[in-house]
Design a protein around this motif. Structure first.
Motif: not given
Length: 322
Positions: A40-41, A134
């Motif tokens: 998810d974010d 990331d």
């Protein structure tokens, strides 16, 4: 559409960002503290204490590790360890890691697999999860980790609380990583126990909460060198610290390596970084926990001395000054 499982000879360029993320996150079991993991974010991590200890550290290829010296798995373990040691140094236990990762397009996905396996292997020692992060393109391997931790209802142990009359004690190895670096720098790969200390530190994670429960007044991990890091406690607490060499443990293996290389093993113990042992101040020498070794005292004044005298030469590592 969900990416197809990749073949073993893929590069990250062929795999793509989202395919690589799927590859390194699928099939991983998260601890109970991870309420929402990768996908998810942002992740959601439980904070039973109501407070979260947070720290971040970055490892850059050629500065903090070399792939001709260390395997990708060892690099992953080291990246996790240096961050979780900071959490332990606050008296907390690590709960979650967020990983920022950069690499060249031609990087093998197998290398990334092994690096992530190392991250998980080290995180599992503390019951922590790798909960997100990331991935980006970079000229060389770069790993940036944010570690989160739980205080378990205790107050954090900072660098600011050392008092005159406290004793200084250490838990963990000192000088081993510096000795390993010296061995690798000479082109050797043995003794393995010394070289591996440079490749993968062994922070005593549980000793951080142990010290907090025992009433430690100040604490940190030895990342840049014992004397350099004790200087942070001395400066922050506005006290002086004196280390007694007769109380330091200089392992026979370090003595043997130093003799072979024409080096001083005591210098490695006093100024060598990257072992990530924990060093703390305690108000009562009788309350120093099991597994900790008393090595000095806190006095009135400023700075760090060795046997009452200033130490000649650099006291440890500092970026941009080396």
């Amino acid at each position: 559409m969900r990416p197809q499982p990749p073949s073993e000879d893929d590069t990250v360029a062929r795999m793509g960002e989202f395919g690589l993320i799927h590859r390194v996150t699928r099939g991983r079991a998260q601890p109970a503290s991870t309420l929402l993991g990768p996908g998810d974010d942002a992740a959601v991590v439980a904070a039973p204490d109501g407070r979260v200890v947070a720290t971040t550290d970055m490892l850059v290829e050629g500065v903090h590790f070399r792939l001709d010296w260390s395997s990708p798995e060892q690099v992953g373990r080291k990246a996790a360890a240096v961050n979780m040691a900071d959490v332990a140094a606050m008296g907390a236990m690590p709960t979650a890691l967020l990983v920022g990762f950069g690499c060249p397009p031609e990087t093998s996905t197998t290398l990334v697999d092994d690096l992530v396996a190392g991250l998980w292997q080290e995180a599992n020692q503390c019951g922590a999860g790798v909960v997100g992060g990331d991935m980006v393109t970079a000229d060389k391997l770069v790993i940036s980790i944010t570690a989160l931790g739980d205080l378990g209802g205790r107050e954090p142990v900072t660098r600011f609380g050392a008092q005159v009359g406290d004793v200084i004690a250490v838990c963990g190895r000192l000088g081993w990583a510096a000795a390993g670096l010296a061995v690798l720098g000479r082109g050797f790969r043995s003794p393995v126990s010394v070289v591996n200390a440079q490749r993968v530190p062994e922070p005593p994670y549980a000793a951080g909460p142990q010290a907090a429960r025992a009433g430690a007044t100040a604490m940190l991990d030895v990342s840049d060198g014992l004397l350099a890091d004790l200087g942070h406690i001395a400066d922050s607490s506005e006290v002086a610290v004196d280390i007694r060499t007769e109380l330091l443990e200089v392992h026979q293996r370090l003595i043997d390596v130093a003799s072979a290389l024409g080096a001083d093993p005591r210098h490695w113990v006093l100024t060598g970084g990257e072992d990530h042992a924990l060093v703390a101040a305690f108000p009562d020498p009788r309350e120093v926990p099991d597994g900790w070794r008393t090595i000095g005292t806190v006095r009135a004044g400023q700075g760090v001395t060795v046997d009452g005298l200033p130490y000649e030469g650099p006291s440890g590592w500092e970026h941009w000054r080396q």
